[in-house]
Design an enzyme around this catalytic site. Structure first.
Site, PDB file in Angstrom:
ATOM      1  N   GLU A  47      76.792  10.983  86.752  1.00  0.00           N
ATOM      2  CA  GLU A  47      77.989  10.174  87.041  1.00  0.00           C
ATOM      3  C   GLU A  47      78.619  10.699  88.338  1.00  0.00           C
ATOM      4  O   GLU A  47      78.593  11.919  88.597  1.00  0.00           O
ATOM      5  CB  GLU A  47      78.982  10.341  85.882  1.00  0.00           C
ATOM      6  CG  GLU A  47      80.368   9.791  86.111  1.00  0.00           C
ATOM      7  CD  GLU A  47      81.381  10.240  85.039  1.00  0.00           C
ATOM      8  OE1 GLU A  47      81.231  11.366  84.500  1.00  0.00           O
ATOM      9  OE2 GLU A  47      82.295   9.461  84.745  1.00  0.00           O
ATOM     10  N   ASN A 115      84.116   2.988  88.082  1.00  0.00           N
ATOM     11  CA  ASN A 115      83.207   4.126  87.913  1.00  0.00           C
ATOM     12  C   ASN A 115      81.866   3.492  87.556  1.00  0.00           C
ATOM     13  O   ASN A 115      81.704   2.990  86.444  1.00  0.00           O
ATOM     14  CB  ASN A 115      83.719   5.048  86.802  1.00  0.00           C
ATOM     15  CG  ASN A 115      82.912   6.328  86.689  1.00  0.00           C
ATOM     16  OD1 ASN A 115      81.781   6.398  87.168  1.00  0.00           O
ATOM     17  ND2 ASN A 115      83.490   7.335  86.058  1.00  0.00           N
ATOM     18  N   LYS A 132      81.826   1.558  84.085  1.00  0.00           N
ATOM     19  CA  LYS A 132      82.266   2.339  82.930  1.00  0.00           C
ATOM     20  C   LYS A 132      83.381   1.626  82.155  1.00  0.00           C
ATOM     21  O   LYS A 132      84.412   1.252  82.732  1.00  0.00           O
ATOM     22  CB  LYS A 132      82.757   3.715  83.384  1.00  0.00           C
ATOM     23  CG  LYS A 132      83.070   4.705  82.270  1.00  0.00           C
ATOM     24  CD  LYS A 132      83.393   6.052  82.876  1.00  0.00           C
ATOM     25  CE  LYS A 132      83.620   7.119  81.828  1.00  0.00           C
ATOM     26  NZ  LYS A 132      83.914   8.440  82.484  1.00  0.00           N
ATOM     27  N   GLU A 151      91.038   9.143  85.384  1.00  0.00           N
ATOM     28  CA  GLU A 151      90.145   7.986  85.498  1.00  0.00           C
ATOM     29  C   GLU A 151      90.895   6.679  85.273  1.00  0.00           C
ATOM     30  O   GLU A 151      90.575   5.662  85.901  1.00  0.00           O
ATOM     31  CB  GLU A 151      88.975   8.110  84.528  1.00  0.00           C
ATOM     32  CG  GLU A 151      88.001   9.224  84.904  1.00  0.00           C
ATOM     33  CD  GLU A 151      86.700   9.142  84.146  1.00  0.00           C
ATOM     34  OE1 GLU A 151      86.378  10.108  83.426  1.00  0.00           O
ATOM     35  OE2 GLU A 151      86.001   8.132  84.256  1.00  0.00           O
ATOM     36  N   CYS A 182      79.116   8.725  80.795  1.00  0.00           N
ATOM     37  CA  CYS A 182      79.923   9.835  80.318  1.00  0.00           C
ATOM     38  C   CYS A 182      80.649   9.592  78.999  1.00  0.00           C
ATOM     39  O   CYS A 182      80.039   9.615  77.948  1.00  0.00           O
ATOM     40  CB  CYS A 182      80.890  10.268  81.418  1.00  0.00           C
ATOM     41  SG  CYS A 182      81.407  11.956  81.178  1.00  0.00           S
ATOM     42  N   ASN A 207      80.189  14.021  83.759  1.00  0.00           N
ATOM     43  CA  ASN A 207      80.913  15.148  84.349  1.00  0.00           C
ATOM     44  C   ASN A 207      81.874  15.594  83.248  1.00  0.00           C
ATOM     45  O   ASN A 207      82.920  14.940  83.054  1.00  0.00           O
ATOM     46  CB  ASN A 207      81.751  14.733  85.560  1.00  0.00           C
ATOM     47  CG  ASN A 207      80.951  14.413  86.811  1.00  0.00           C
ATOM     48  OD1 ASN A 207      81.308  14.828  87.891  1.00  0.00           O
ATOM     49  ND2 ASN A 207      79.889  13.645  86.693  1.00  0.00           N
TER      50      ASN A 207
HETATM   51  N1  ING Z   1      84.387  13.213  80.986  1.00  0.00           N
HETATM   52  C1  ING Z   1      84.586  13.659  79.673  1.00  0.00           C
HETATM   53  C2  ING Z   1      83.622  13.080  78.661  1.00  0.00           C
HETATM   54  O1  ING Z   1      83.883  12.161  77.918  1.00  0.00           O
HETATM   55  C3  ING Z   1      86.140  14.101  77.858  1.00  0.00           C
HETATM   56  C4  ING Z   1      86.003  13.514  79.218  1.00  0.00           C
HETATM   57  C5  ING Z   1      85.634  15.383  77.581  1.00  0.00           C
HETATM   58  C6  ING Z   1      86.707  13.362  76.894  1.00  0.00           C
HETATM   59  C7  ING Z   1      85.760  15.906  76.303  1.00  0.00           C
HETATM   60  C8  ING Z   1      86.847  13.869  75.603  1.00  0.00           C
HETATM   61  C9  ING Z   1      86.365  15.149  75.301  1.00  0.00           C
HETATM   62  O2  ING Z   1      82.565  13.680  78.566  1.00  0.00           O
HETATM   63  C10 ING Z   1      84.244  11.947  81.472  1.00  0.00           C
HETATM   64  N2  ING Z   1      84.075  11.859  82.809  1.00  0.00           N
HETATM   65  O3  ING Z   1      84.276  10.953  80.753  1.00  0.00           O
END
Ligand code: ING
Length: 327
Positions: A47, A115, A132, A151, A182, A207
């Site tokens: 991503e 995205n 996304k 985001e 993601c 990411n």
């Molecule tokens: N990053 C993370 C993901 O869903 C996140 C944000 C991390 C949300 C951990 C909830 C828990 O992997 C992106 N870019 O969506």
């Protein structure tokens, strides 16, 4: 004759805020060269693979963030990647921040920011585009957070659904390919919409911070990777498809993202996993006919699914409290 597609996950290490796209593209071309030597026919990049994970940075004027977006694809900066794909005969998936200029309702044009991920064949045709849908984080600056995750500030919700395309790839005349990005991997709906289109290979980049940035409660560190793998393995198993999850990893300007890119088979098994948090190539020979077993038995959707019982899934956004039991 088995339908074997050799796929690769081209995990990227950190991209610092000051790093120009040309450096990131150079690193990706180097990974594609190595993939070629390993017989890879389809390569999945992460991503937002061209820049640092900029949604961690707050810009009061959203236009200031336009520097992180691509107004053309390919562009001068990304042309070397398309050229390498053509030279090596490799298809690739690329995640990037898309700036689309579309007709405005009242005339003129308007900027739309997504995205985005694209699937490109060796000839440079964009076979599929995905924007996304599940945007995590928040839209306004949150002072209580250790790191921002904006985001919802910089991207619109994707408007292309979860499409699947059947197209030639590698030595095969037709492969059913789909994408998500993601956070989408955490939502079973993403996987099922692709599964209902007989997807055989799901490509996704991510990411993901290695530490919980919400400061909303304790989450053991090891669970970050566990939840990522759990989501991808469950999605692949429950929709009888292969999945490639490719990380951008390492420490970007002091902020750590985890790696652990994986390739998963329709049984939900991890068949390849990255072990570094840097640029790393993992590969697997995917026998796409192994999607058939699950699709014709335990997950034969036409025989076993009961949509009349699923209405809440599309009728509700949030959850509602259940009725209280009374004797
Ligand atoms: N990053 C993370 C993901 O869903 C996140 C944000 C991390 C949300 C951990 C909830 C828990 O992997 C992106 N870019 O969506």
């Amino acid at each position: 004759m088995a339908r074997i597609l050799t796929v690769g996950a081209a995990q990227l290490g950190p991209i610092q805020k000051a790093e120009p796209r040309s450096v990131a593209v150079g690193r990706m071309v180097h990974l594609m060269e190595r993939a070629h030597r390993r017989g890879v026919e389809l390569l999945v990049f992460p991503e937002l693979a061209l820049t640092t994970f900029f949604p961690r940075h707050y810009h009061e004027d959203i236009a200031e963030a336009d520097v992180w977006f691509e107004s053309a694809m390919p562009s001068n900066e990304t042309a070397p990647l398309f050229a390498a794909a053509r030279q090596y005969g490799i298809g690739f998936h690329l995640g990037y921040a898309e700036m689309a200029h579309e007709p405005a309702p009242g005339g003129g044009t308007r900027k739309r920011r997504f995205n985005t991920a694209i699937l490109v064949n060796p000839e440079g045709d964009i076979l599929l585009k995905y924007r996304k849908v599940h945007l995590p984080g928040h839209a306004e600056y949150r002072p209580e957070r250790k790191v921002q995750h904006l985001e919802k500030r910089y991207f619109e919700v994707g408007d292309l659904g979860f499409p699947v395309v059947r197209a030639p790839m590698g030595g095969l005349p037709g492969v059913n390919m789909g994408m998500m990005i993601c956070n989408d991997r955490r939502w079973p709906e993403s996987w099922r919409v692709l599964g209902l289109q007989q997807v055989e290979l799901v490509m996704l980049g991510y990411n993901t911070p290695s530490l919980n940035m919400e400061a909303a409660g304790f989450e053991a560190h090891h669970l970050r990777v566990f939840h990522s793998h759990l989501s991808i393995q469950a999605g692949a198993y429950q929709n009888s498809c292969f999945a490639v999850g490719t990380a951008k990893a390492g420490t970007e300007d002091g902020h750590e993202l985890f790696g652990h890119s994986i390739i998963v088979n329709p049984q939900g098994e991890i068949v390849a996993q990255a072990t570094s948090w840097d640029d790393e190539l993992i590969t697997a020979d995917c026998d796409l006919d192994t999607c058939t077993l699950g699709r014709t038995t335990i997950f034969a959707f036409d025989q076993h699914r009961r949509p009349e019982a699923y209405a809440r899934i599309t009728e509700q956004v949030g959850s509602v409290a259940p009725p209280e039991w009374r004797k």
